[in-house]
Write a protein that holds these residues in place. Structure first.
Motif, PDB file in Angstrom:
ATOM      1  N   ALA A  41      46.412  43.749  44.694  1.00  0.00           N
ATOM      2  CA  ALA A  41      45.902  43.351  43.380  1.00  0.00           C
ATOM      3  C   ALA A  41      44.708  42.408  43.508  1.00  0.00           C
ATOM      4  CB  ALA A  41      47.016  42.684  42.576  1.00  0.00           C
ATOM      5  N   LEU A  68      41.628  44.263  45.004  1.00  0.00           N
ATOM      6  CA  LEU A  68      41.020  45.184  44.043  1.00  0.00           C
ATOM      7  C   LEU A  68      40.232  44.423  42.978  1.00  0.00           C
ATOM      8  CD1 LEU A  68      43.846  47.829  43.471  1.00  0.00           C
ATOM      9  CD2 LEU A  68      41.654  48.196  44.623  1.00  0.00           C
ATOM     10  N   LEU A  69      40.773  43.304  42.514  1.00  0.00           N
ATOM     11  CA  LEU A  69      40.078  42.513  41.507  1.00  0.00           C
ATOM     12  C   LEU A  69      38.751  41.990  42.054  1.00  0.00           C
ATOM     13  CD1 LEU A  69      39.837  41.108  38.795  1.00  0.00           C
ATOM     14  CD2 LEU A  69      41.201  39.218  39.726  1.00  0.00           C
ATOM     15  N   TYR A 117      36.236  44.756  42.370  1.00  0.00           N
ATOM     16  CA  TYR A 117      35.707  45.127  41.054  1.00  0.00           C
ATOM     17  C   TYR A 117      34.650  44.134  40.583  1.00  0.00           C
ATOM     18  CZ  TYR A 117      35.361  45.242  36.003  1.00  0.00           C
ATOM     19  OH  TYR A 117      34.866  45.229  34.728  1.00  0.00           O
ATOM     20  N   ILE A 172      43.209  48.479  38.379  1.00  0.00           N
ATOM     21  CA  ILE A 172      43.830  47.157  38.519  1.00  0.00           C
ATOM     22  C   ILE A 172      44.912  46.945  37.471  1.00  0.00           C
ATOM     23  CG2 ILE A 172      43.353  44.667  38.553  1.00  0.00           C
ATOM     24  CD1 ILE A 172      40.460  45.400  39.346  1.00  0.00           C
ATOM     25  N   TYR A 217      48.380  46.752  38.577  1.00  0.00           N
ATOM     26  CA  TYR A 217      48.785  45.668  39.479  1.00  0.00           C
ATOM     27  C   TYR A 217      48.709  44.286  38.835  1.00  0.00           C
ATOM     28  CZ  TYR A 217      48.066  49.303  43.009  1.00  0.00           C
ATOM     29  OH  TYR A 217      48.130  50.463  43.738  1.00  0.00           O
ATOM     30  N   THR A 218      48.513  44.218  37.526  1.00  0.00           N
ATOM     31  CA  THR A 218      48.313  42.915  36.891  1.00  0.00           C
ATOM     32  C   THR A 218      49.522  41.990  37.023  1.00  0.00           C
ATOM     33  OG1 THR A 218      48.929  43.913  34.768  1.00  0.00           O
ATOM     34  CG2 THR A 218      46.577  43.711  35.249  1.00  0.00           C
ATOM     35  N   TYR A 255      40.196  39.156  34.667  1.00  0.00           N
ATOM     36  CA  TYR A 255      40.195  40.627  34.691  1.00  0.00           C
ATOM     37  C   TYR A 255      40.011  41.197  33.286  1.00  0.00           C
ATOM     38  CZ  TYR A 255      42.116  45.345  34.688  1.00  0.00           C
ATOM     39  OH  TYR A 255      42.313  46.690  34.477  1.00  0.00           O
TER      40      TYR A 255
END
Length: 433
Positions: free
Chosen positions: A156, A159-160, A163, A183, A186-187, A198
């Motif tokens: 997570a 990926l954040l 991004y 994402i 996966y928050t 995000y």
């Protein structure tokens, strides 16, 4: 440098091959590198099982062509975490992305550390890397390794962070939004602060690519998570207002403006006044909207001027006020030169040159009008928003709406395409460079 052995190359092989190819004695190699002859001799004979990194660094400083090969060999025999991070820091300063990823993976695979501890340390290390492309490469390693080992929180987090880097590439703005959507799965593994960032960043991103309902949903979710005031929250709030405006829900816009104007940031006052003027324009209340917009154009800071001009241009064209259009064009350099880069600005510039093109064609300036439309398309191409239908819409306008020499008649469509558009195709193909 060609291999001289058929087995996996070692540091010993590299030093031997270096001396052979350069025809160097140990004394000459010592003079060039500053590394003593006994140390060099042991390295070449393979009797030093774990050489110090500073020794190899001294050799590669003299012979940079063997840097990558020597580092790749070294990290296979080195298990000390501190030394591996020293190597990683050195590799990052050499700007070799593929090698940095290899060293980072070796850091994670180090058997002396627990998997999650290794991921945590590399993650925080990566946050301090200044170069975004190198940082992106390290986050890719973190995400891939986390997936392999089922460490959800670093999938997570990685990926954040990926991004947040990739969304800055305006040529891939649609693709990075799709990556951002991943994402959402996966928050639950992000902190509250990460979740807020995000949702707000996705709201702004969605608005930039005209996904207005998604913008509203992300902004609302972010506001549920964040109770305090922040500039990012205010900007997400404004993107939600603008999305409702684009969806023609003006009652909701006015409702949200009441809350938005309570923020204490510099841009808020002008945004509120500008939005209220736009609502009047959207409702067709031009007699109210035009004076408001003209006043805003005189008083507002440069960052709003382009958007105000776009609104005025659209109204003037609707009411055939070509004199007012001409006066706006007189301020073109002043308006355009104050625009920062960004997807919303590129869309606004595309809109400006589209309006300019319609105005020019309407008064008989065919060549100039098509060139303005080409410029409009160039700005859209910078954010991959260009669609082929745009040019046909404009050509249809040429076909049906031309005014030449104070007489109304249909301009020959084929000639317009042949004589004007074709000679601008090169500009279209070069758009966004």
């Amino acid at each position: 440098m060609a291999d001289i052995l058929n087995h996996i190359k070692t540091i010993s092989d590299i030093i031997f091959q270096l001396r052979k190819e350069k025809n160097l004695t140990y004394a000459e190699l010592e003079e060039l590198t500053g590394v003593g002859k006994p140390v060099l001799h042991k390295l070449e004979k393979g009797s030093t099982k774990r050489p110090e990194f500073k020794t190899l660094k001294a050799i590669t400083s003299a012979f940079p062509e063997i840097y990558q090969e020597l580092i790749e060999c070294y990290i296979t025999i080195e298990n000390r975490s501190e030394v591996l991070y020293e190597v990683l820091q050195d590799v990052l300063s050499s700007e070799k992305p593929s090698l940095a990823s290899k060293v980072a993976l070796r850091v994670l695979e180090n058997p002396s550390n627990e998997t999650e501890d290794s991921l945590q340390r590399l993650y925080y290390f990566t946050q301090e890397v200044s170069d975004s492309s190198l940082r992106l490469g390290l986050y890719n390693v973190i995400v891939k390794y986390s997936r392999k080992h089922g460490v959800m929180n670093y999938i997570a987090k990685g990926l954040l962070q990926k991004y947040l880097i990739e969304r800055a590439d305006l040529k891939r703005i649609d693709q990075s939004f799709q990556q951002g959507l991943e994402i959402a799965h996966y928050t639950n593994f992000l902190t509250n602060d990460e979740n807020v960032i995000y949702h707000y960043r996705m709201a702004l991103h969605a608005y930039a690519i005209k996904k207005y309902r998604e913008c509203i949903e992300f902004a609302e979710n972010g506001m549920v998570l964040e109770k305090n005031e922040s500039e990012l929250k205010a900007r997400a709030h404004l993107s939600m207002i603008n999305s409702y405006s684009a969806l023609k829900n003006y009652d909701k816009v006015e409702e949200l403006l009441d809350g938005f104007e309570k923020y204490k940031y510099d841009f808020v006052y002008e945004a509120v006044k500008h939005t209220r003027a736009i609502i009047k324009a959207r409702k067709g209340e031009y007699e109210i909207a035009v004076p408001l917009l003209e006043e805003n154009l005189r008083l507002f800071s440069p960052r709003f001027r382009l958007h105000i001009v776009d609104e005025l241009f659209e109204i003037y064209l609707k009411v055939d006020n070509f004199d007012a259009c001409s006066k706006l064009l007189e301020r073109e350099n002043e308006i355009i030169n104050t625009c920062p880069d960004g997807p919303n600005v590129y869309r606004a510039l595309a809109k400006y040159f589209r309006h300019k093109g319609y105005y020019q064609v309407s008064i008989g300036l065919i060549d100039e009008g098509v060139k303005s439309f080409v410029t409009s398309v160039q700005y859209l191409k910078r954010i991959n928003a260009f669609e082929e239908k745009d040019i046909y819409v404009f050509l249809l306008f040429i076909q049906n709406s031309i005014i030449l020499n104070q007489g109304l008649y249909i301009y020959n469509f084929n000639e317009a395409y042949k004589n004007v558009v074709q000679k601008n195709l090169l500009l279209l193909n070069e758009g966004g460079k």
